[in-house]
Design a protein around this motif. Sequence first.
Motif, mmCIF file in Angstrom:
data_model
loop_
_atom_site.group_PDB
_atom_site.id
_atom_site.type_symbol
_atom_site.label_atom_id
_atom_site.label_comp_id
_atom_site.label_asym_id
_atom_site.label_seq_id
_atom_site.Cartn_x
_atom_site.Cartn_y
_atom_site.Cartn_z
ATOM 1 N N MET A 1 59.228 -24.338 -54.699
ATOM 2 C CA MET A 1 60.326 -24.601 -55.637
ATOM 3 C C MET A 1 59.751 -24.824 -57.030
ATOM 4 S SD MET A 1 63.119 -27.723 -55.618
ATOM 5 C CE MET A 1 63.918 -27.076 -54.152
ATOM 6 N N THR A 2 60.311 -24.131 -58.005
ATOM 7 C CA THR A 2 59.837 -24.300 -59.379
ATOM 8 C C THR A 2 60.297 -25.653 -59.916
ATOM 9 O OG1 THR A 2 61.804 -23.168 -60.209
ATOM 10 C CG2 THR A 2 59.821 -21.840 -59.862
ATOM 11 N N PRO A 3 59.531 -26.242 -60.841
ATOM 12 C CA PRO A 3 59.868 -27.571 -61.358
ATOM 13 C C PRO A 3 61.060 -27.521 -62.301
ATOM 14 C CG PRO A 3 57.986 -26.685 -62.534
ATOM 15 C CD PRO A 3 58.290 -25.707 -61.428
ATOM 16 N N PRO A 4 61.704 -28.679 -62.550
ATOM 17 C CA PRO A 4 62.840 -28.725 -63.481
ATOM 18 C C PRO A 4 62.401 -28.708 -64.941
ATOM 19 C CG PRO A 4 62.415 -30.897 -62.601
ATOM 20 C CD PRO A 4 61.489 -29.959 -61.869
ATOM 21 N N ILE A 284 44.952 -37.121 -65.367
ATOM 22 C CA ILE A 284 45.412 -36.777 -64.018
ATOM 23 C C ILE A 284 44.316 -35.948 -63.356
ATOM 24 C CG2 ILE A 284 47.141 -35.525 -62.693
ATOM 25 C CD1 ILE A 284 49.076 -36.048 -65.038
ATOM 26 N N THR A 285 43.832 -36.406 -62.226
ATOM 27 C CA THR A 285 42.697 -35.755 -61.570
ATOM 28 C C THR A 285 42.924 -35.745 -60.068
ATOM 29 O OG1 THR A 285 41.224 -36.616 -63.299
ATOM 30 C CG2 THR A 285 40.196 -35.788 -61.285
ATOM 31 N N GLY A 286 42.757 -34.551 -59.430
ATOM 32 C CA GLY A 286 42.883 -34.534 -57.985
ATOM 33 C C GLY A 286 43.198 -33.173 -57.412
ATOM 34 N N SER A 287 43.622 -33.182 -56.163
ATOM 35 C CA SER A 287 43.999 -31.970 -55.438
ATOM 36 C C SER A 287 45.320 -31.445 -55.982
ATOM 37 C CB SER A 287 44.155 -32.296 -53.954
ATOM 38 O OG SER A 287 45.253 -33.179 -53.779
ATOM 39 N N PRO A 288 45.730 -30.232 -55.596
ATOM 40 C CA PRO A 288 47.007 -29.712 -56.094
ATOM 41 C C PRO A 288 48.192 -30.641 -55.846
ATOM 42 C CG PRO A 288 45.744 -27.949 -55.092
ATOM 43 C CD PRO A 288 44.973 -29.211 -54.843
ATOM 44 N N GLN A 289 48.278 -31.216 -54.667
ATOM 45 C CA GLN A 289 49.402 -32.119 -54.383
ATOM 46 C C GLN A 289 49.331 -33.384 -55.227
ATOM 47 O OE1 GLN A 289 51.994 -31.262 -52.237
ATOM 48 N NE2 GLN A 289 52.964 -32.979 -53.313
ATOM 49 N N THR A 290 48.114 -33.933 -55.373
ATOM 50 C CA THR A 290 47.949 -35.130 -56.188
ATOM 51 C C THR A 290 48.353 -34.874 -57.629
ATOM 52 O OG1 THR A 290 46.126 -35.930 -54.789
ATOM 53 C CG2 THR A 290 46.263 -36.824 -57.024
ATOM 54 N N VAL A 291 47.885 -33.760 -58.170
ATOM 55 C CA VAL A 291 48.177 -33.431 -59.561
ATOM 56 C C VAL A 291 49.655 -33.116 -59.741
ATOM 57 C CG1 VAL A 291 47.746 -31.730 -61.384
ATOM 58 C CG2 VAL A 291 45.835 -32.691 -60.095
ATOM 59 N N ARG A 292 50.205 -32.366 -58.799
ATOM 60 C CA ARG A 292 51.628 -32.025 -58.902
ATOM 61 C C ARG A 292 52.486 -33.281 -58.932
ATOM 62 N NH1 ARG A 292 56.430 -31.328 -56.659
ATOM 63 N NH2 ARG A 292 57.541 -29.339 -56.913
ATOM 64 N N SER A 322 41.590 -24.340 -61.984
ATOM 65 C CA SER A 322 42.441 -25.527 -62.067
ATOM 66 C C SER A 322 43.860 -25.150 -62.477
ATOM 67 C CB SER A 322 41.848 -26.529 -63.069
ATOM 68 O OG SER A 322 42.668 -27.671 -63.206
ATOM 69 N N TYR A 323 43.984 -24.313 -63.500
ATOM 70 C CA TYR A 323 45.317 -23.882 -63.928
ATOM 71 C C TYR A 323 46.016 -23.050 -62.848
ATOM 72 C CZ TYR A 323 44.633 -25.520 -68.731
ATOM 73 O OH TYR A 323 44.447 -26.293 -69.848
ATOM 74 N N ALA A 324 45.243 -22.258 -62.121
ATOM 75 C CA ALA A 324 45.837 -21.453 -61.046
ATOM 76 C C ALA A 324 46.346 -22.338 -59.917
ATOM 77 C CB ALA A 324 44.807 -20.454 -60.523
ATOM 78 N N LEU A 325 45.591 -23.370 -59.563
ATOM 79 C CA LEU A 325 46.017 -24.279 -58.499
ATOM 80 C C LEU A 325 47.278 -25.043 -58.896
ATOM 81 C CD1 LEU A 325 42.552 -25.718 -57.377
ATOM 82 C CD2 LEU A 325 44.023 -24.168 -56.069
ATOM 83 N N ILE A 326 47.348 -25.447 -60.154
ATOM 84 C CA ILE A 326 48.537 -26.170 -60.625
ATOM 85 C C ILE A 326 49.750 -25.244 -60.627
ATOM 86 C CG2 ILE A 326 49.570 -27.341 -62.606
ATOM 87 C CD1 ILE A 326 46.742 -28.363 -63.297
ATOM 88 N N ALA A 327 49.558 -24.022 -61.098
ATOM 89 C CA ALA A 327 50.669 -23.060 -61.104
ATOM 90 C C ALA A 327 51.188 -22.828 -59.695
ATOM 91 C CB ALA A 327 50.212 -21.747 -61.725
ATOM 92 N N GLU A 328 50.285 -22.691 -58.750
ATOM 93 C CA GLU A 328 50.685 -22.469 -57.353
ATOM 94 C C GLU A 328 51.382 -23.703 -56.782
ATOM 95 O OE1 GLU A 328 48.685 -21.140 -53.057
ATOM 96 O OE2 GLU A 328 47.407 -21.625 -54.773
#
Length: 336
Positions: A1-4, A284-292, A322-328
């Motif tokens: 789901m894309t963010p608001p 903000i530092t961490g895994s994709p879920q942590t960062v998201r 890092s940017y790719a993981l956040i985008a995903e």
Amino acid sequence: MTPPFALSLQDLAPIAEGTNTPQAMAETILLAQEADRLGYTRLWYAEHHGMPSIASSVPEILIGSAAAHTSNIRVGSGGVMLLNHAPLRIAEAYRTLEGLFPGRIDLGIGRAPGGDGYAMRALRSGGGEEFSAYLAELMAFDEDGFPPDHPFSRVPVSPGGIRLPPMWLLGSSGASASAAGQLGIGYAFAAHFSHTPPAPAFEAYRYGFKATEAFPKPRTMLCVSAICAPTDEEAQYLSRSQAVSWALFTSGEQRKLMAPEEAHARVLTPQQQSVIDHQSTLWITGSPQTVRDAIAEKAESCAADEVMITTTVHSYELRRRSYALIAEAFGLEPRG
């Protein structure tokens, strides 16, 4: 789901230890192309001077280069430090960019010098009390708004037949929020280095907002610092480069961004460590879920319309990852 909220990124064009400036310049193009492919909304460059670890001293050149190598992403300044420039010069530069890449350019403006006192003197930078006059002059040049008896009314802005791209005002304390609203331009808050809560500033901006053609509705952007890796542990390891570089910078030591191995081995003074302890609460530092989760929480707490991410790691490849993981993690739709 894309963010608001929309997701964007800021590039300081870092120069890492073991690399050179041409490599850093080439990386700005690679990152722009990757950000465009990943589906990010916009990419901004910040004006800095006298810093050996940063190559973004002239944002409009990087903007033109990035826009020429991409197709969809908006590209702009985040920001131009207006007190370093004659307003006419900025009007000419950003009208030129808008003419070359119509509908894809942003003009973000800040009042900080982007360097230390020596750099300010070398740039002949104006004092902070002059910012409002500089901004009013820039807008008057763009809108042909000088009174007939004003000497600048005789100065046509070249190139003509085109207007400045959408303007944003950058802030880190909330002092400029109401002004941005009254001018009917966008407002971006530098939460990646400021401890001031952004929510009151956004509220003041929205309260005083007056609609314009470029901004029929208020538009708020929250700028954050984030490092993402497959695991929390790796992200924390990589973040040491940023932490030590920040500590050295605040204590007067200027150098390129060091590798995490060297950063972990560096012995810091108690004062330098206290700088890290204080500033790292913003990172903000961490895994994709942590960062998201952390980005979403920050954005929702101030109802930001957009989040702009800046990432500082030694490896250019891992920064792109890092940017790719956040985008995903946020479900951005990649572009073809």
